[in-house]
Design a protein around this motif. Sequence first.
Motif, PDB file in Angstrom:
ATOM      1  N   ASP A 228       6.255  17.705 -10.747  1.00  0.00           N
ATOM      2  CA  ASP A 228       7.653  18.198  -9.928  1.00  0.00           C
ATOM      3  C   ASP A 228       7.171  18.206  -8.259  1.00  0.00           C
ATOM      4  O   ASP A 228       7.836  17.719  -7.497  1.00  0.00           O
ATOM      5  N   ARG A 229       6.012  18.880  -8.050  1.00  0.00           N
ATOM      6  CA  ARG A 229       5.476  18.820  -6.739  1.00  0.00           C
ATOM      7  C   ARG A 229       5.164  17.485  -6.181  1.00  0.00           C
ATOM      8  O   ARG A 229       5.480  16.946  -5.101  1.00  0.00           O
ATOM      9  N   ALA A 230       4.607  16.465  -7.102  1.00  0.00           N
ATOM     10  CA  ALA A 230       4.366  15.100  -6.508  1.00  0.00           C
ATOM     11  C   ALA A 230       5.569  14.186  -6.259  1.00  0.00           C
ATOM     12  O   ALA A 230       5.869  13.749  -5.405  1.00  0.00           O
ATOM     13  N   GLU A 231       6.570  14.461  -7.181  1.00  0.00           N
ATOM     14  CA  GLU A 231       7.773  13.848  -7.099  1.00  0.00           C
ATOM     15  C   GLU A 231       8.692  14.351  -5.853  1.00  0.00           C
ATOM     16  O   GLU A 231       9.286  13.519  -5.014  1.00  0.00           O
TER      17      GLU A 231
ATOM     18  N   PRO B  85       0.777  -1.137   0.003  1.00  0.00           N
ATOM     19  CA  PRO B  85       0.053   0.182  -0.005  1.00  0.00           C
ATOM     20  C   PRO B  85       0.896   1.359  -0.028  1.00  0.00           C
ATOM     21  O   PRO B  85       0.400   2.255  -0.571  1.00  0.00           O
ATOM     22  N   MET B  86       1.992   1.206   0.705  1.00  0.00           N
ATOM     23  CA  MET B  86       2.669   2.542   0.547  1.00  0.00           C
ATOM     24  C   MET B  86       3.119   2.632  -0.922  1.00  0.00           C
ATOM     25  O   MET B  86       3.337   3.980  -1.311  1.00  0.00           O
ATOM     26  N   ASP B  87       3.540   1.579  -1.710  1.00  0.00           N
ATOM     27  CA  ASP B  87       3.717   1.989  -3.134  1.00  0.00           C
ATOM     28  C   ASP B  87       2.349   2.617  -3.865  1.00  0.00           C
ATOM     29  O   ASP B  87       2.692   3.383  -4.701  1.00  0.00           O
ATOM     30  N   THR B  88       1.295   2.072  -3.463  1.00  0.00           N
ATOM     31  CA  THR B  88      -0.109   2.507  -3.927  1.00  0.00           C
ATOM     32  C   THR B  88      -0.115   4.126  -3.624  1.00  0.00           C
ATOM     33  O   THR B  88      -0.617   4.656  -4.512  1.00  0.00           O
ATOM     34  N   LEU B  89       0.320   4.318  -2.587  1.00  0.00           N
ATOM     35  CA  LEU B  89       0.331   5.648  -2.012  1.00  0.00           C
ATOM     36  C   LEU B  89       1.174   6.754  -3.047  1.00  0.00           C
ATOM     37  O   LEU B  89       0.510   7.822  -3.354  1.00  0.00           O
ATOM     38  N   TYR B  90       2.328   5.988  -3.006  1.00  0.00           N
ATOM     39  CA  TYR B  90       3.364   7.073  -4.024  1.00  0.00           C
ATOM     40  C   TYR B  90       2.732   6.921  -5.440  1.00  0.00           C
ATOM     41  O   TYR B  90       2.703   8.222  -6.069  1.00  0.00           O
ATOM     42  N   GLU B  91       1.988   5.963  -5.898  1.00  0.00           N
ATOM     43  CA  GLU B  91       1.388   5.942  -7.198  1.00  0.00           C
ATOM     44  C   GLU B  91       0.243   6.948  -7.287  1.00  0.00           C
ATOM     45  O   GLU B  91       0.131   7.454  -8.220  1.00  0.00           O
ATOM     46  N   GLU B  92      -0.509   6.984  -6.189  1.00  0.00           N
ATOM     47  CA  GLU B  92      -1.537   7.830  -6.154  1.00  0.00           C
ATOM     48  C   GLU B  92      -1.067   9.270  -6.276  1.00  0.00           C
ATOM     49  O   GLU B  92      -1.671  10.141  -6.876  1.00  0.00           O
ATOM     50  N   ILE B  93      -0.239   9.824  -5.564  1.00  0.00           N
ATOM     51  CA  ILE B  93       0.259  11.186  -5.482  1.00  0.00           C
ATOM     52  C   ILE B  93       1.021  11.200  -6.852  1.00  0.00           C
ATOM     53  O   ILE B  93       0.749  12.428  -7.439  1.00  0.00           O
ATOM     54  N   ARG B  94       1.645  10.487  -7.519  1.00  0.00           N
ATOM     55  CA  ARG B  94       2.270  10.696  -9.025  1.00  0.00           C
ATOM     56  C   ARG B  94       1.085  10.782  -9.849  1.00  0.00           C
ATOM     57  O   ARG B  94       1.277  11.663 -10.764  1.00  0.00           O
ATOM     58  N   GLU B  95       0.216  10.102 -10.037  1.00  0.00           N
ATOM     59  CA  GLU B  95      -0.920  10.183 -10.841  1.00  0.00           C
ATOM     60  C   GLU B  95      -1.819  11.437 -10.859  1.00  0.00           C
ATOM     61  O   GLU B  95      -2.137  12.057 -11.811  1.00  0.00           O
ATOM     62  N   VAL B  96      -1.925  11.678  -9.493  1.00  0.00           N
ATOM     63  CA  VAL B  96      -2.634  13.272  -9.356  1.00  0.00           C
ATOM     64  C   VAL B  96      -1.672  14.253  -9.724  1.00  0.00           C
ATOM     65  O   VAL B  96      -2.330  15.161 -10.439  1.00  0.00           O
ATOM     66  N   GLY B  97      -0.278  14.167  -9.467  1.00  0.00           N
ATOM     67  CA  GLY B  97       0.306  15.043 -10.028  1.00  0.00           C
ATOM     68  C   GLY B  97       0.513  15.398 -11.383  1.00  0.00           C
ATOM     69  O   GLY B  97       0.578  16.368 -12.026  1.00  0.00           O
TER      70      GLY B  97
END
Length: 332
Positions: free
Chosen positions: A183-186, A164-176
């Motif tokens: 750049d903000r997401a990364e 799930p932590m990887d899912t969180l990173y991907e959620e932020i990345r896709e919204v970004g």
Amino acid sequence: MSRRTPALIAAAVLLPLALTACSSSDGDTNATADKAAAKSDGFPYTVKNCGVTTTFDAPPKRVVTMNQHVTEIMLELGLKKSLVGTAYLDDQVLPKYGEDYASVPVIAKEYPSYEQVLATNPDFVYGGYGSAFTAGDGRSREALKKSGIESRLNTESCTKGDQPMDTLYEEIREVGRTFGVTDRAEAWIKQAKADNAATAKKLADLKPVPVFVYDSGDKTAFTAGGEGIGNELIERAGGTNVFADLDKPFGDASWENVVARKPEVVVIYDYGATTVEQKKKRLLDDPALADVPAIKNKRFAVMPLSDAVLGVRVPAAVDKLAAQLHPGATTP
């Protein structure tokens, strides 16, 4: 278009290759420039989210968020100006988001009606839980699409079997990516990984503590299962979720199983009308739980519900929970 003279042609040869042929009209020139700018900003962008594939030619401009954790994702990424409406807090937004949140119209205390959503004239709706898009309430993603409104569901509601932590990173990345703020997401992801690594280092030599999450419930216990970020949060905080075998983010467990699994700490999710003290009293007053180690020793940890769902609070929440599960052992 005016005819080029030989002199102009010769001069053009000496100019950088970035020069392009002139268009037949100013409108065509502007359109070409707009397409080039969109492409350079990562658009069009196609994303598959919880079974729905959407292509964005540009970032959404008028957004409604439903559920606190997705609202906070938008605010963390600096997207308050894109928000035309929000709904459904579980508790208070983090203080650092307070001013930005106050600038966004609250269109409903809980879920808005379909008509309330449409009244904001949105082009995008972002929901935190599957219930945000309940078809029976008229807010299904299909219904929104028919009205020309794109949507996103936080992926904790539709992802299984991963970290799930990887899912969180991907959620932020896709919204970004969707909003053109990659750049903000990364930057957020980079900091989150560093924070998680720092907490892991502090816990490296500690024995995990058996944990039971008490969200709510009387006849049965509504608890955190093994599929959501709540379970990984417990593990990263130096605990073991005694109901990790539930194959969903949240689920019901019998009180008999709570007794049998002997948790040493109860983590209480704090939200809604029932207070933490009322939840503690319910557990402490139940004679069937008297021999549960966590109850006998009155070992409780408390987390706001918004800390325990797939949102930007999670890395800090891991560290805060670790301090409650291992008091004194996690001080830097």
